[in-house]
Design an enzyme around this catalytic site. Structure first.
Site: not given
Length: 508
Positions: A39, A151, A331, A333, A376, A488-489
């Protein structure tokens, strides 16, 4: 239908080592070739791509097909359309072609052609929650979310709850909107396979109502609904929603769709013999090709151990903050995956010496995060560490060598990850920091610490700047820009890591 499936953590892609083990298992059992059906998510492309390259080095004929069937975005970002429930239709068709004895090249060509006629769109009345975490997004009572991902990502449009007929009609309008770059082009008379997919928490009654609405809506628009399947095929934990997948079909496609399969959850299974050969055998013993686990201490070992310990403790402290930032753009996490890596490194430190050669340490860490971190982030950090390790061989640890190493790591992340500075990713913290560190090549002896502190500050500033950036890569690129108001995390994690390195080195 499938000879093997490789699972990762919740909402995370599996590590390359697991994927490679599955490929080699099939190869050892007699498969003439292996097709990876992936995917379209960055982590999946990276990890499956890395495993495919490793498998080819083992002499395996491997090909990869990336499914991108999402119709949500009228103008998809650089990351492209997401892979959704249309993936299971590709599983079925590819499996049937393999059962007929078709070559790997033919199967790839056929399913690639079929992919042009598959589209999926989701809608939900609730978010989902990663176990132990808060919901992935907030949805007020009486509202529904259109175009969400699998997700837990929020969708592209929010509206009031409507009847099943109205919702399905709006979904098909969105999917077939000719002005959208994600349009599924349908015309009167088209023969369709329809899949109504339960995202996790709808009852059988609700699924039946939605399925009826989909059939009537399509037939009223002049389509021929040749096959219908309804059930839980690609869920999103406990999300109270469904997705609708449409696939243009012809007699050849319908024949493949109807072919017998031993997959127990496939609808309309008529029983009988298994489709294809069995590959339920033990994996072939293999060499990982990784670094030798013979690590010798050196003068820098205590310092590097202290740095690693501080980085790990910092990531664990930041876990919930990073999760909270990620819930706004993904998502939820990000903190969990970084915490997984930190815990794995802590366990490793308890039973290993920290090698005196920095390159050997980075190589060992690359293998560790590849196996334990997942997603990722795991693939990107592993790429970074692998590329950087080659510039720190022979015990070199001066400032210029470290600068060249992190520069090589950053370039590897850009090359394989597809993102760049300004795309609202971890690179927005890493790239400015690397630019600062590269000044160490012209820094007088003893000036490395000043360059590192400046790099950490540049990383912190870069992470903060992502508040105002539009996401062009990664999962956040699927979120409406007006919802992205927090940093951005991934960038915040990079800044936290560099700050921890500075703090550890400054301690007496």
């Amino acid at each position: 239908m499938l000879s093997a499936a490789v699972a990762g953590g919740v909402f995370a892609s599996p590590p390359p080592a697991s994927i490679l083990a599955a490929i080699l298992c099939l190869h050892g059992a007699g498969a003439s070739g292996v097709l990876l059906i992936v995917k379209n998510y960055t982590g999946d492309r990276l990890n499956f791509g890395l495993a495919a390259e490793q498998a080819r080095n083992h002499g395996v004929d491997v090909e990869m097909v990336v499914v991108a069937d999402d119709c949500a975005f009228t103008c998809p970002s650089k990351a492209g359309k997401r892979g959704l429930c249309g993936t299971i239709l590709i599983h079925k068709l590819a499996g049937a072609l393999a059962d007929e004895g078709c070559s790997l090249v033919h199967i790839v060509a056929k399913v690639t052609e079929v992919l042009q006629g598959i589209g999926t769109l989701g809608v939900s009345l609730s978010p989902c929650s990663v176990p132990g975490c808060r919901p992935s997004f907030e949805l007020p009572p009486g509202d529904m979310e259109l175009g969400l991902g699998i997700h837990g990502e929020p969708g592209v449009r929010r509206s009031k709850v409507a009847t099943a007929d109205e919702v399905v009609s709006a979904m098909i309008d969105h999917m077939t909107n000719a002005a959208s770059q994600s349009c599924l082009h349908l015309q009167t008379g088209d023969v369709l396979v329809v899949c109504v997919n339960n995202l996790g928490a709808l009852s059988r009654l609700e699924m039946a109502v939605v399925t009826r609405a989909a059939i009537l809506c399509l037939e009223n628009r002049g389509m021929v609904v040749a096959r219908v399947m309804a059930g839980s095929f690609m869920t999103s934990l406990e999300m109270a929603g469904m997705s609708l997948t449409l696939m243009r079909a012809n007699p050849e496609i319908l024949k493949l769709f109807d072919a017998k399969t031993s997959a127990p959850a496939w609808p309309n299974l008529s029983g009988g013999c298994a489709s294809g050969r069995s590959y339920l055998t033990a994996p072939t013993p293999m060499s990982t090709g990784g670094p030798q686990d013979v690590l010798l201490e050196g003068p820098q070992s205590p310092v590097m151990r202290k740095v690693l310990e501080r980085v790990c403790s910092t990531l664990l402290e930041y876990q919930e903050e990073l999760n909270a930032l990620d819930r706004a753009s993904g998502d939820g996490d990000c903190g969990n995956t970084h915490a997984q890596a930190a815990k794995a490194i802590q366990v490793w430190l308890q039973s290993h010496v920290v090698p005196g050669c920095p390159g050997q340490l980075l190589s060992a860490l690359a293998g560790l995060v590849q196996e334990k971190m997942g997603g990722s982030s795991g693939a990107l950090y592993s790429l970074f560490l692998t590329a950087a390790s080659g510039h720190l061989t022979g015990g070199r640890s001066h400032a210029a060598a470290w600068a060249n190493a992190v520069h090589a790591g950053m370039q590897a992340m850009r090359r394989y990850g597809g993102a760049d500075l300004g795309d609202r990713t971890m690179l927005d913290a890493l790239c400015p920091a690397v630019d600062e560190l590269m000044k160490a090549n012209s820094t007088p002896p003893g000036g490395g610490m000043a360059a590192l502190k400046a790099a950490a500050q540049r990383a912190a500033d870069g992470a903060e700047s992502t508040r105002s950036l539009a996401a062009k890569a990664g999962r956040a690129s699927y979120i409406a820009a007006e919802r992205l108001t927090l940093p951005d995390p991934g960038a915040k994690a990079v800044a936290a890591i560099l700050s921890a390195v500075v703090e550890a080195l400054e301690e007496p």
